[in-house]
Design an enzyme around this catalytic site. Structure first.
Site, mmCIF file in Angstrom:
data_model
loop_
_atom_site.group_PDB
_atom_site.id
_atom_site.type_symbol
_atom_site.label_atom_id
_atom_site.label_comp_id
_atom_site.label_asym_id
_atom_site.label_seq_id
_atom_site.Cartn_x
_atom_site.Cartn_y
_atom_site.Cartn_z
ATOM 1 N N GLN A 201 0.824 -1.203 0.000
ATOM 2 C CA GLN A 201 0.000 0.000 0.000
ATOM 3 C C GLN A 201 0.862 1.259 0.000
ATOM 4 O O GLN A 201 0.625 2.196 -0.764
ATOM 5 C CB GLN A 201 -0.903 -0.027 1.230
ATOM 6 C CG GLN A 201 -2.000 0.991 1.216
ATOM 7 C CD GLN A 201 -2.850 0.929 2.479
ATOM 8 O OE1 GLN A 201 -2.452 0.302 3.473
ATOM 9 N NE2 GLN A 201 -3.996 1.553 2.453
ATOM 10 N N HIS A 205 1.028 3.744 -3.449
ATOM 11 C CA HIS A 205 0.301 5.014 -3.389
ATOM 12 C C HIS A 205 1.192 6.218 -3.659
ATOM 13 O O HIS A 205 0.744 7.351 -3.578
ATOM 14 C CB HIS A 205 -0.449 5.160 -2.059
ATOM 15 C CG HIS A 205 -1.693 4.316 -2.017
ATOM 16 N ND1 HIS A 205 -1.675 2.971 -2.278
ATOM 17 C CD2 HIS A 205 -2.983 4.608 -1.764
ATOM 18 C CE1 HIS A 205 -2.898 2.487 -2.176
ATOM 19 N NE2 HIS A 205 -3.712 3.459 -1.867
ATOM 20 N N LEU A 382 -6.195 -3.107 -10.774
ATOM 21 C CA LEU A 382 -5.637 -4.423 -10.465
ATOM 22 C C LEU A 382 -5.045 -4.500 -9.053
ATOM 23 O O LEU A 382 -5.051 -5.544 -8.424
ATOM 24 C CB LEU A 382 -4.585 -4.690 -11.533
ATOM 25 C CG LEU A 382 -3.588 -5.813 -11.532
ATOM 26 C CD1 LEU A 382 -3.192 -6.079 -12.974
ATOM 27 C CD2 LEU A 382 -2.338 -5.477 -10.751
ATOM 28 N N TYR A 383 -4.521 -3.340 -8.596
ATOM 29 C CA TYR A 383 -3.802 -3.334 -7.320
ATOM 30 C C TYR A 383 -4.715 -3.121 -6.118
ATOM 31 O O TYR A 383 -4.246 -2.891 -5.015
ATOM 32 C CB TYR A 383 -2.701 -2.265 -7.334
ATOM 33 C CG TYR A 383 -1.325 -2.801 -6.983
ATOM 34 C CD1 TYR A 383 -1.045 -3.333 -5.719
ATOM 35 C CD2 TYR A 383 -0.288 -2.787 -7.909
ATOM 36 C CE1 TYR A 383 0.209 -3.813 -5.398
ATOM 37 C CE2 TYR A 383 0.973 -3.274 -7.598
ATOM 38 C CZ TYR A 383 1.207 -3.788 -6.346
ATOM 39 O OH TYR A 383 2.456 -4.275 -6.030
ATOM 40 N N HIS A 386 -7.296 -5.257 -1.281
ATOM 41 C CA HIS A 386 -7.866 -5.140 0.057
ATOM 42 C C HIS A 386 -8.105 -6.466 0.778
ATOM 43 O O HIS A 386 -8.188 -6.471 2.002
ATOM 44 C CB HIS A 386 -9.115 -4.261 -0.006
ATOM 45 C CG HIS A 386 -8.785 -2.857 -0.427
ATOM 46 N ND1 HIS A 386 -8.735 -2.483 -1.749
ATOM 47 C CD2 HIS A 386 -8.431 -1.767 0.284
ATOM 48 C CE1 HIS A 386 -8.364 -1.227 -1.832
ATOM 49 N NE2 HIS A 386 -8.185 -0.755 -0.614
ATOM 50 N N GLY A 524 -0.247 -8.094 -13.946
ATOM 51 C CA GLY A 524 0.383 -7.191 -12.982
ATOM 52 C C GLY A 524 1.882 -7.072 -13.175
ATOM 53 O O GLY A 524 2.435 -5.971 -13.109
ATOM 54 N N SER A 528 4.362 -3.722 -13.410
ATOM 55 C CA SER A 528 5.272 -3.541 -12.302
ATOM 56 C C SER A 528 6.722 -3.427 -12.784
ATOM 57 O O SER A 528 7.426 -2.466 -12.470
ATOM 58 C CB SER A 528 5.077 -4.715 -11.335
ATOM 59 O OG SER A 528 6.134 -4.784 -10.437
HETATM 60 C C1 HEM Z 1 -7.360 -1.091 6.236
HETATM 61 C C2 HEM Z 1 -6.685 -0.884 5.150
HETATM 62 C C3 HEM Z 1 -7.148 -0.063 3.977
HETATM 63 C C4 HEM Z 1 -8.108 0.900 3.914
HETATM 64 C C5 HEM Z 1 -8.976 1.436 5.033
HETATM 65 C C6 HEM Z 1 -8.153 1.343 2.539
HETATM 66 C C7 HEM Z 1 -8.989 2.330 2.082
HETATM 67 C C8 HEM Z 1 -8.976 2.820 0.806
HETATM 68 C C9 HEM Z 1 -9.756 3.934 0.356
HETATM 69 C C10 HEM Z 1 -10.741 4.720 1.206
HETATM 70 C C11 HEM Z 1 -9.460 4.137 -0.951
HETATM 71 C C12 HEM Z 1 -10.029 5.220 -1.866
HETATM 72 C C13 HEM Z 1 -11.217 4.666 -2.547
HETATM 73 C C14 HEM Z 1 -11.935 5.668 -3.380
HETATM 74 O O1 HEM Z 1 -11.597 6.856 -3.372
HETATM 75 O O2 HEM Z 1 -12.854 5.227 -4.103
HETATM 76 C C15 HEM Z 1 -8.481 3.150 -1.328
HETATM 77 C C16 HEM Z 1 -7.937 3.058 -2.570
HETATM 78 C C17 HEM Z 1 -6.961 2.140 -2.919
HETATM 79 N N1 HEM Z 1 -6.409 1.170 -2.115
HETATM 80 FE FE1 HEM Z 1 -6.867 0.851 -0.175
HETATM 81 N N2 HEM Z 1 -7.229 0.643 1.813
HETATM 82 C C18 HEM Z 1 -6.610 -0.217 2.656
HETATM 83 C C19 HEM Z 1 -5.612 -1.099 2.322
HETATM 84 C C20 HEM Z 1 -5.059 -1.257 1.069
HETATM 85 C C21 HEM Z 1 -4.003 -2.176 0.753
HETATM 86 C C22 HEM Z 1 -3.297 -3.126 1.723
HETATM 87 C C23 HEM Z 1 -3.735 -2.038 -0.572
HETATM 88 C C24 HEM Z 1 -2.697 -2.833 -1.298
HETATM 89 C C25 HEM Z 1 -2.018 -2.445 -2.294
HETATM 90 C C26 HEM Z 1 -4.634 -1.005 -1.092
HETATM 91 C C27 HEM Z 1 -4.705 -0.553 -2.403
HETATM 92 C C28 HEM Z 1 -5.495 0.474 -2.843
HETATM 93 C C29 HEM Z 1 -5.432 1.017 -4.190
HETATM 94 C C30 HEM Z 1 -4.529 0.553 -5.335
HETATM 95 C C31 HEM Z 1 -6.346 2.060 -4.233
HETATM 96 C C32 HEM Z 1 -6.614 3.017 -5.425
HETATM 97 C C33 HEM Z 1 -5.799 4.234 -5.165
HETATM 98 C C34 HEM Z 1 -5.977 5.297 -6.173
HETATM 99 O O3 HEM Z 1 -6.297 4.985 -7.318
HETATM 100 O O4 HEM Z 1 -5.791 6.473 -5.811
HETATM 101 N N3 HEM Z 1 -5.407 -0.567 -0.059
HETATM 102 N N4 HEM Z 1 -8.213 2.365 -0.256
#
Ligand code: HEM
Ligand SMILES: *[C@@H]1O[C@H](CO)[C@@H](O)[C@H](O)[C@H]1NC(C)=O
Ligand SMILES: *[C@@H]1O[C@H](CO)[C@@H](O)[C@H](O)[C@H]1NC(C)=O
Ligand SMILES: *[C@@H]1O[C@H](CO)[C@@H](O)[C@H](O)[C@H]1NC(C)=O
Ligand SMILES: *[C@@H]1O[C@H](CO)[C@@H](O)[C@H](O)[C@H]1NC(C)=O
Length: 600
Positions: A201, A205, A382-383, A386, A524, A528
Site C-alpha cells: 500500500q 500510493h 488491479l492493485y 484489500h 500485474g 510492475s
Molecule cells: C485497512 C486498510 C485499507 C483501507 C482502510 C483502505 C482504504 C482505501 C480507500 C478509502 C481508498 C479510496 C477509494 C476511493 O476513493 O474510491 C483506497 C484506494 C486504494 N487502495 Fe486501499 N485501503 C486499505 C488497504 C489497502 C491495501 C493493503 C492495498 C494494497 C495495495 C490497497 C490498495 C489500494 C489502491 C490501489 C487504491 C486506489 C488508489 C488510487 O487509485 O488512488 N489498499 N483504499
C-alpha cells in the site's frame, strides 16, 4: 448467438424507449462494429461509415480481416511458446535446478528474459486514456490522465461491455456482497504478512493517486512511477515544507528520543485526517493520506529515518556539498533502494519464483528497452488488494479493531517502530484471490473500483486476457473452479465475455498454493517491471556511482534490504520480512546480527 446479441441490444433500446424495438423487425444497423472487438492480436479497430470497420494489423504478426491469420514466424512462436502456467510451474518447482542456475550466468540470462518479455507487453510511449480511445497528441502529452492499455468500450454499443452480456450490469453493492465480502478470514498460503501488505500500500500510493476532483481517470501523481513522492510530496511546495533545509535532511520530531515524521504544526502541509484532529497530532508525510493507517505511518517513519541517515553518510563523504545537493542525491539513493527492495524481496516473495531475481539495470543495456513510464488505469484497478487486510490487528499482546487502528495517531508512537515491525511481520495477511475475503470495513472501496471501471467503460476481462497473450475463458466454470461462484456469476453477468476486469482478477481460480490466479500475475508483472526498470536511474546515463554520490551511495542502493531499512534505523532488530516466520521463533533466539541491537 446473433439473436441474443440483438435481444440484448433491444433491451437497452427499450430502456431508452427506442420505438424500433417494439416491432420484431430489428434494425440494428447502427451498431458500431468495433463494439464486437473484432480485431485480434493487438489489431486496431477503425470505424468507417456507419457499419464498416477495418482492423489495422500492422506489425502484429497477423493479417486478414480481423488480424487472425498468422504470418510464418507467428505460427512458429505460437507453436513453440509454453503457456504461462507451464512457465510458472517451472519457475516455482525443481529447487535443485534453480540452485545451480542461481550461481551461473543463466541467472542473468533468465532475469533479462523475464524483464524484456514482461515489459514488451506495455506500450511505450503510452497510448490511450479514458477520453481518447485512439492515438492522439493530447493523450500522449497530458500526464494528468492515467493511460489505458485497452481503449474504452465505444459509447454507442448495445451493452455496457460491447455486445455481450446483459444491458444492465449487476448492482455493484450486490456483486461485492455476494462474491467479495469476507465470510471467514482465509490466510494467504504464501505466508504474506502485514509488513508485506502495508509495504504494498505504501509503495504503490506514490503512483496511484486518483484525482477525481479533476475528473474520473485522472491522477495527481504526475511523475508516473517510483519518484518517492510519497516521502517528499508530489510537488515542490510540499517538498520544501517537509525539508529541514539543513544537510539535505527532512524535518522530524523526537518522541522519547526516537525520530518520527514532524507534526503538521511544524511542517505545514495538508494531510487527510478526520476533522477535529488538531495539527499538533497530525503527522506531516509526503503522501497526504498516510495518516489513515499506522502501517503507513510506520513505513513513512522508516523512510524518513533512512533519508536522514543517508544524508549523514553523504555529508561525511562530501563536506563541501550544500543542502540542495545532499537532498537531491539522497533522494536518488532512496529511489534506488526502493526499487532494489521491491524487485529482490517484494516481487521475489510475491512471485514464489525459485529463480533468484536480480535488480541490475545493466541487464537491459543491450536490449531495445524504452526508459520512461506511464501509470495505467488498469494497473490501479488491479492493485486493489484489500483482501490482504485482516479482521483485526495483533500488536504486542493487544488486539486492535479497525476503529482503534484507522486514523489513530497514537498507535505508531505508543508501540514504536520495533514492536510494530515485529507484530506486522508475524501477522499473516489474507489471500487476495478466490473471492469472499474482503473485510466489511473496506468493501466499499471495491464497490468504488467497480463503479469507476464502469464509468470509464473498461473492456471485459476476457479482452484483457487476450491483450496479455492469455486464452480467453469460455465459461464461468472454467474461469473459477468454484461451483457456487460460477453460478452466481452466470446469474449476474450471463456471459463470460461480459465479466468485468476487477471481479475477474479477484474471482479467477487460484494457482495452487498461491495468493492469486494467473491473470493477476500475468497482467500485474508487466506493469510492475516496466515501472521499476523504466525509472531514469536505471538508464545508462544515470546508472553509475557518481549519480548516487560515489561508490558509497551506489553500494547503499545495491545492497538495500528490508531488514537494513528497519535495523539500521531502530535500536533493536526485530524479526522483519515480507512473510511470516516458518516456525514461531522462541524468545531465547536472536533473529539478527546487526551488532547494535539488544535481544528482543
Ligand atoms: C485497512 C486498510 C485499507 C483501507 C482502510 C483502505 C482504504 C482505501 C480507500 C478509502 C481508498 C479510496 C477509494 C476511493 O476513493 O474510491 C483506497 C484506494 C486504494 N487502495 Fe486501499 N485501503 C486499505 C488497504 C489497502 C491495501 C493493503 C492495498 C494494497 C495495495 C490497497 C490498495 C489500494 C489502491 C490501489 C487504491 C486506489 C488508489 C488510487 O487509485 O488512488 N489498499 N483504499
Ligand atoms: C471478423 O469479425 C467479425 C465480427 O466479429 C465477424 O462477423 C467476421 O465473420 C470475422 N471475419 C472473419 C474473416 O473471420
Ligand atoms: C536460488 O534462489 C532461490 C530463490 O531466491 C533460493 O530459494 C535458493 O536458495 C537460491 N539458491 C542459491 C544457490 O542461491
Ligand atoms: C489535461 O486535461 C484536462 C482535462 O481536459 C485539463 O483540465 C488539463 O488542464 C490538461 N492538462 C494540461 C497540462 O494541459
Ligand atoms: C489509539 O491507540 C492507542 C494505543 O494503542 C489506544 O490506547 C487508544 O485506545 C486508541 N484510540 C482509539 C480512539 O481507539
Amino acid at each position: 448467438m446473433k439473436s441474443s446479441v440483438l435481444a440484448s441490444a433491444c433491451a437497452l433500446f427499450l430502456l431508452l424507449r427506442e420505438p424500433a424495438c417494439l416491432g420484431d423487425e430489428v434494425t440494428s444497423k447502427t451498431v458500431n462494429p468495433c463494439c464486437h472487438f473484432p480485431c485480434q492480436h493487438w489489431g486496431v479497430c477503425v470505424r468507417y461509415g456507419l457499419d464498416k470497420y477495418e482492423c489495422d494489423c500492422t506489425r502484429t504478426g497477423y493479417h486478414g480481416e480481423n488480424c487472425t491469420i498468422p504470418e510464418f514466424w507467428s505460427r512458429v512462436r505460437q507453436f513453440l511458446k509454453p503457456s504461462p502456467d507451464v512457465i510458472h510451474y517451472i519457475l516455482t518447482h525443481f529447487q535443485w535446478m534453480w540452485e545451480i542456475i542461481n550461481r551461473t550466468f543463466l541467472r542473468d540470462v533468465l532475469m533479462r528474459l523475464v524483464l524484456t518479455a514482461r515489459a514488451s507487453l506495455i506500450p511505450s510511449p503510452p497510448t490511450f486514456n479514458s477520453k481518447y480511445g485512439y492515438l492522439s497528441w493530447e493523450s500522449y502529452y497530458n500526464v494528468s490522465y492515467y493511460t489505458r492499455i485497452l481503449p474504452p468500450v465505444p459509447e454507442d454499443c448495445p451493452t455496457p461491455l460491447g455486445v455481450k452480456g446483459k444491458a444492465v450490469l449487476p448492482d455493484p453493492e450486490l456483486l461485492v456482497e455476494r462474491l467479495l465480502l469476507r465470510r471467514k478470514f482465509r490466510r494467504d498460503p504464501q505466508g504474506s504478512n502485514l509488513m508485506f501488505a502495508f509495504f504494498a500500500q505504501h509503495f504503490t500510493h506514490q503512483f496511484f493517486k486518483t484525482y477525481n476532483r479533476m475528473g474520473l481517470g485522472f491522477t495527481k501523481a504526475l511523475a508516473h512511477g517510483v519518484d518517492a513522492g510519497h516521502i517528499y510530496g508530489d510537488n515542490l511546495a510540499r517538498q520544501l515544507n517537509l525539508r529541514l533545509h539543513k544537510d539535505g535532511k527532512l524535518k522530524y520530531q523526537l518522541i522519547d528520543g526516537e525520530v518520527y515524521p514532524p507534526t503538521v504544526a511544524d511542517a505545514p502541509v495538508r494531510m487527510s485526517y478526520p476533522s477535529g484532529v488538531p495539527p499538533e497530532s497530525q503527522l506531516a508525510i509526503g503522501q497526504e493520506v498516510y495518516g489513515l493507517l499506522p502501517g503507513l505511518g510506520l513505513y513513512a517513519t522508516l523512510w524518513l529515518r533512512e533519508h536522514n541517515r543517508v544524508c549523514d553518510i553523504l555529508k561525511a563523504e562530501h563536506p563541501t556539498w550544500d543542502d540542495e545537493q545532499l537532498f537531491q542525491t539522497t533522494r536518488l539513493i532512496i529511489i534506488g533502494e526502493t526499487i532494489h527492495i521491491v524487485i529482490e524481496e517484494y516481487v521475489q516473495h510475491l512471485s514464489g519464483y525459485l529463480l533468484q531475481l536480480k535488480f541490475d539495470p545493466t541487464l537491459l543495456f543491450n536490449s531495445p528497452f524504452q526508459y520512461g513510464n506511464r501509470i495505467a488505469l488498469e494497473f490501479s484497478q488491479l492493485y486493489h488488494w484489500h483482501p490482504l487486510m485482516p479482521d483485526s490487528f495483533l500488536i504486542d499482546g493487544d488486539e486492535l479493531s479497525y476503529s482503534q487502528f484507522i486514523f489513530n495517531t497514537s498507535v505508531l508512537t505508543h508501540y514504536g517502530v520495533e514492536k510494530l515491525v515485529a507484530a506486522f511481520s508475524r501477522q499473516v495477511a489474507g489471500q487476495i484471490g478466490g473471492g469472499h475475503n474482503i473485510n466489511g470495513v473496506v468493501t466499499k472501496v471495491s464497490v468504488g473500483a467497480v463503479k469507476e471501471s464502469r464509468q470509464l467503460r473498461m473492456q471485459p476481462f476476457n479482452q484483457y486476457r487476450k491483450r496479455f497473450n492469455l486464452k480467453p475463458y469460455t465459461s464461468f466454470k472454467e474461469f473459477t473452479g468454484n461451483e457456487e461462484i460460477a453460478r452466481e456469476l452466470e446469474e449476474l453477468y450471463g456471459d463470460i465475455d461480459a465479466l468485468e476486469f476487477y471481479p475477474g482478477l479477484l474471482l479467477e481460480k487460484l494457482r495452487p498454493g498461491t495468493i492469486f490466479g494467473e491473470s493477476m500475475v500475468e497482467m500485474g508483472a508487466p506493469f510492475s517491471l516496466k515501472g521499476l526498470l523504466g525509472s531514469p536511474i536505471c538508464s545508462p546515463e544515470y546508472w553509475k556511482p557518481s549519480t548516487f554520490g560515489g561508490q558509497v551511495g551506489f553500494d547503499i542502493v545495491n545492497s538495500a534490504t528490508l531488514k537494513k531499512l528497519v535495523c539500521l534505523n531502530s535500536r533493536t532488530c526485530p524479526y522483519v520480512a515480507f512473510r511470516i516466520p516458518l516456525e514461531e521463533p522462541t524468545h531465547t533466539r536472536s533473529d539478527n546480527n546487526y551488532g547494535r541491537n539488544k535481544e528482543l
